[in-house]
Write a protein that holds these residues in place. Sequence first.
Motif, PDB file in Angstrom:
ATOM      1  N   ARG A   1       0.731  -1.345  -0.344  1.00 21.10           N
ATOM      2  CA  ARG A   1       0.127  -0.104  -0.161  1.00 21.10           C
ATOM      3  C   ARG A   1       0.668   1.363   0.023  1.00 21.10           C
ATOM      4  O   ARG A   1       1.981   1.576   0.746  1.00 21.10           O
ATOM      5  N   PRO A   2       0.540   2.441  -0.521  1.00 22.30           N
ATOM      6  CA  PRO A   2       1.128   3.286  -0.530  1.00 22.30           C
ATOM      7  C   PRO A   2       1.364   3.846   0.942  1.00 22.30           C
ATOM      8  O   PRO A   2      -0.019   4.238   1.028  1.00 22.30           O
ATOM      9  N   SER A   3       3.026   4.432   0.993  1.00 18.83           N
ATOM     10  CA  SER A   3       3.041   5.429   2.233  1.00 18.83           C
ATOM     11  C   SER A   3       3.778   6.109   2.431  1.00 18.83           C
ATOM     12  O   SER A   3       3.939   6.759   0.995  1.00 18.83           O
ATOM     13  N   TYR A   4       3.912   6.615   3.369  1.00 16.24           N
ATOM     14  CA  TYR A   4       4.767   7.948   3.165  1.00 16.24           C
ATOM     15  C   TYR A   4       5.588   7.775   4.872  1.00 16.24           C
ATOM     16  O   TYR A   4       4.887   7.637   5.204  1.00 16.24           O
ATOM     17  N   PHE A   5       6.797   7.985   4.054  1.00 16.34           N
ATOM     18  CA  PHE A   5       7.951   8.460   5.185  1.00 16.34           C
ATOM     19  C   PHE A   5       8.662   9.451   5.271  1.00 16.34           C
ATOM     20  O   PHE A   5       8.939   9.148   3.824  1.00 16.34           O
ATOM     21  N   PRO A   6       9.283  10.243   6.220  1.00 18.61           N
ATOM     22  CA  PRO A   6      10.256  10.916   5.241  1.00 18.61           C
ATOM     23  C   PRO A   6      11.332  10.490   4.460  1.00 18.61           C
ATOM     24  O   PRO A   6      12.430  11.035   3.987  1.00 18.61           O
ATOM     25  N   PHE A   7      11.972   9.623   4.274  1.00 16.30           N
ATOM     26  CA  PHE A   7      13.238   9.049   4.437  1.00 16.30           C
ATOM     27  C   PHE A   7      12.914   7.808   3.204  1.00 16.30           C
ATOM     28  O   PHE A   7      13.631   7.725   2.239  1.00 16.30           O
ATOM     29  N   THR A   8      12.129   8.097   2.708  1.00 12.83           N
ATOM     30  CA  THR A   8      11.913   7.465   1.276  1.00 12.83           C
ATOM     31  C   THR A   8      11.012   7.703  -0.007  1.00 12.83           C
ATOM     32  O   THR A   8       9.798   8.593   0.490  1.00 12.83           O
ATOM     33  N   GLU A   9      10.962   7.762  -0.645  1.00 15.60           N
ATOM     34  CA  GLU A   9      10.501   8.257  -2.068  1.00 15.60           C
ATOM     35  C   GLU A   9      10.374   7.478  -2.847  1.00 15.60           C
ATOM     36  O   GLU A   9      11.367   7.835  -3.571  1.00 15.60           O
ATOM     37  N   PRO A  10       8.696   6.890  -3.744  1.00 20.71           N
ATOM     38  CA  PRO A  10       7.818   6.795  -3.269  1.00 20.71           C
ATOM     39  C   PRO A  10       8.107   5.334  -1.507  1.00 20.71           C
ATOM     40  O   PRO A  10       9.418   5.012  -2.017  1.00 20.71           O
ATOM     41  N   SER A  11       6.787   5.411  -1.180  1.00 21.20           N
ATOM     42  CA  SER A  11       7.148   4.640   0.202  1.00 21.20           C
ATOM     43  C   SER A  11       6.041   3.614   0.311  1.00 21.20           C
ATOM     44  O   SER A  11       4.909   4.022  -0.460  1.00 21.20           O
ATOM     45  N   ALA A  12       6.461   2.498   0.967  1.00 21.62           N
ATOM     46  CA  ALA A  12       4.409   1.760   0.686  1.00 21.62           C
ATOM     47  C   ALA A  12       4.944   0.679   2.292  1.00 21.62           C
ATOM     48  O   ALA A  12       5.727   0.685   2.915  1.00 21.62           O
ATOM     49  N   GLU A  13       3.600   0.376   2.482  1.00 20.42           N
ATOM     50  CA  GLU A  13       4.111  -0.228   3.504  1.00 20.42           C
ATOM     51  C   GLU A  13       3.852  -1.942   2.953  1.00 20.42           C
ATOM     52  O   GLU A  13       2.945  -1.974   1.673  1.00 20.42           O
ATOM     53  N   MET A  14       3.781  -2.944   3.690  1.00 25.01           N
ATOM     54  CA  MET A  14       3.556  -4.280   2.995  1.00 25.01           C
ATOM     55  C   MET A  14       2.447  -4.867   4.680  1.00 25.01           C
ATOM     56  O   MET A  14       2.824  -4.807   4.817  1.00 25.01           O
ATOM     57  N   ASP A  15       1.145  -5.255   3.423  1.00 24.13           N
ATOM     58  CA  ASP A  15       0.507  -6.433   4.634  1.00 24.13           C
ATOM     59  C   ASP A  15       0.795  -7.661   4.541  1.00 24.13           C
ATOM     60  O   ASP A  15       0.928  -8.145   2.798  1.00 24.13           O
ATOM     61  N   ILE A  16       0.778  -8.734   4.966  1.00 25.19           N
ATOM     62  CA  ILE A  16       0.056  -9.875   4.649  1.00 25.19           C
ATOM     63  C   ILE A  16      -1.301 -10.214   5.129  1.00 25.19           C
ATOM     64  O   ILE A  16      -1.682  -9.735   5.862  1.00 25.19           O
ATOM     65  N   ASN A  17      -1.528 -11.609   4.474  1.00 28.38           N
ATOM     66  CA  ASN A  17      -2.577 -12.329   4.869  1.00 28.38           C
ATOM     67  C   ASN A  17      -2.485 -12.648   6.938  1.00 28.38           C
ATOM     68  O   ASN A  17      -1.125 -13.278   6.421  1.00 28.38           O
ATOM     69  N   CYS A  18      -3.200 -12.635   7.388  1.00 23.38           N
ATOM     70  CA  CYS A  18      -3.509 -12.542   8.491  1.00 23.38           C
ATOM     71  C   CYS A  18      -3.354 -13.969   8.971  1.00 23.38           C
ATOM     72  O   CYS A  18      -3.804 -15.260   8.514  1.00 23.38           O
ATOM     73  N   ARG A  19      -2.290 -14.490   9.909  1.00 25.70           N
ATOM     74  CA  ARG A  19      -1.498 -16.003   9.882  1.00 25.70           C
ATOM     75  C   ARG A  19      -2.135 -16.421  10.787  1.00 25.70           C
ATOM     76  O   ARG A  19      -1.973 -17.634  11.219  1.00 25.70           O
ATOM     77  N   ILE A  20      -2.998 -15.214  11.599  1.00 25.42           N
ATOM     78  CA  ILE A  20      -4.175 -16.132  13.010  1.00 25.42           C
ATOM     79  C   ILE A  20      -5.190 -17.106  12.484  1.00 25.42           C
ATOM     80  O   ILE A  20      -5.847 -17.680  12.967  1.00 25.42           O
ATOM     81  N   CYS A  21      -5.962 -15.130  11.852  1.00 24.43           N
ATOM     82  CA  CYS A  21      -7.439 -15.928  11.668  1.00 24.43           C
ATOM     83  C   CYS A  21      -7.458 -16.438  10.494  1.00 24.43           C
ATOM     84  O   CYS A  21      -8.862 -17.418   9.786  1.00 24.43           O
ATOM     85  N   GLY A  22      -6.710 -16.157   8.992  1.00 16.51           N
ATOM     86  CA  GLY A  22      -6.492 -16.630   8.271  1.00 16.51           C
ATOM     87  C   GLY A  22      -7.295 -16.476   7.393  1.00 16.51           C
ATOM     88  O   GLY A  22      -7.155 -16.869   5.748  1.00 16.51           O
ATOM     89  N   GLY A  23      -7.360 -15.050   7.404  1.00 20.09           N
ATOM     90  CA  GLY A  23      -8.098 -14.161   6.222  1.00 20.09           C
ATOM     91  C   GLY A  23      -9.639 -13.857   6.827  1.00 20.09           C
ATOM     92  O   GLY A  23     -10.376 -13.460   6.457  1.00 20.09           O
ATOM     93  N   SER A  24      -9.933 -15.010   8.000  1.00 20.93           N
ATOM     94  CA  SER A  24     -11.649 -14.880   8.029  1.00 20.93           C
ATOM     95  C   SER A  24     -11.995 -13.768   9.372  1.00 20.93           C
ATOM     96  O   SER A  24     -13.446 -13.301   9.245  1.00 20.93           O
ATOM     97  N   GLY A  25     -10.513 -12.774   9.478  1.00 25.39           N
ATOM     98  CA  GLY A  25     -11.041 -12.646  10.654  1.00 25.39           C
ATOM     99  C   GLY A  25     -10.888 -12.109  11.859  1.00 25.39           C
ATOM    100  O   GLY A  25     -11.329 -13.262  12.498  1.00 25.39           O
ATOM    101  N   CYS A  26     -10.323 -11.295  12.703  1.00 23.53           N
ATOM    102  CA  CYS A  26      -9.993 -11.794  13.584  1.00 23.53           C
ATOM    103  C   CYS A  26      -9.378 -10.369  14.372  1.00 23.53           C
ATOM    104  O   CYS A  26      -9.058  -9.289  13.554  1.00 23.53           O
ATOM    105  N   ASN A  27      -9.045 -10.070  15.864  1.00 23.56           N
ATOM    106  CA  ASN A  27      -9.111  -8.620  16.079  1.00 23.56           C
ATOM    107  C   ASN A  27      -7.586  -8.364  15.719  1.00 23.56           C
ATOM    108  O   ASN A  27      -7.359  -7.052  15.993  1.00 23.56           O
ATOM    109  N   VAL A  28      -6.866  -9.442  15.986  1.00 21.29           N
ATOM    110  CA  VAL A  28      -5.017  -8.826  15.087  1.00 21.29           C
ATOM    111  C   VAL A  28      -4.859  -8.322  14.031  1.00 21.29           C
ATOM    112  O   VAL A  28      -4.930  -7.114  13.593  1.00 21.29           O
TER     113      VAL A  28
END
Length: 344
Positions: A247-274
């Motif tokens: 996902r595009p993001s902002y950090f002052p020390f990088t341009e362009p910046s991005a955050e990386m997500d992975i599919n939740c390893r706890i619920c396997g993607g079905s949804g949990c509080n993590v």
Amino acid sequence: MDTLLQQIELYKQEIESIKPNGPESLESYRIKFLGTKGIVKNLFAELKNVPADKKREFGQILNEFKQLAESKYESWKEATSQASITSHEKTVDLSLPGDALPLGSHHPITLVRNEIVSIFGRLGFSVAEGPEIEDDWHNFTALNLPEDHPARDMQDTFYIHQNPDWLLRTHTSSVQARVMESQKPPIRIICPGRVYRNETISARAHCFFHQTEGLYVDENVSFADLKQTLYFFVQEMFGKDVKVRFRPSYFPFTEPSAEMDINCRICGGSGCNVCKHTGWVEILGSGMVHPKMLENFKIDPNKYTGFAFGMGIERICQLKYRINDLRLYSQNDLRFLDQFISAV
Ligand code: DAH
């Protein structure tokens, strides 16, 4: 002389008939027959009373007797010491397994840190370290975060009273700054370490935690290299089935910046509080090193490019081992710690 010979015969019979059954009876045998006032000595003293023509014959008989007494003593001595070993062995069973010593285990943060180091090591990254008490320049200003920059507020900093220029580093990006200050490209490092933020301690936040920074600066380093490197990392860490999104993001020390997500390893993607019921968990921030950063360290931005990333080790650990409370990491509770057995 005849009585002497008879005596010797009797002594011989005595020697043949006795069997010392321990060190004490062996010693009394030695004293009786071989001691300085013993039988052998006394018999030799009789030699002077034997007529001259019999001396030779009697001397020979005496010598044989002495040898018999001595050789019996030696063989009994040998047998007694063997016997004492065997009786010792009877009380100590040498075939029993040894007492088990309680073995410690690695802290989960250490396990994950080592695994991160190993995965990036396979891609040619080496480990760099920096101080936890940092100065403003390396933690903020050199990273394109000048004073009054709003992004400084994102990191609630612990300052050190004695010197307003000193602080507890808020991220391992400070090590990036130190490495670029002292090394010329190609640079390929990761910097695992502890960081501090003035946060209220709860299940989701702590005033100290761990990060790993990564930095790669060389000619022709591209965003595709960044993506592929991080993709390799998560596959090695979580398995080939891991899903990734940037996902595009902002950090002052990088341009362009991005955050990386992975599919939740706890619920396997079905949804949990993590994953806050989204099925995705953010695991790192990243981007192409800001040209201004390179300039700060006299690295020519027209010649070199680079990528950087930073991730929280606790978060990786949480997803890998399903740890639902950040406080567990620092409570030193053996019921928690004992569950992590190092593969090393
Ligand atoms: N320093 C950032 C933080 O603590 C993480 C980070 C983001 C590090 C992007 C980087 C980067 O090197 O490129 O939140």
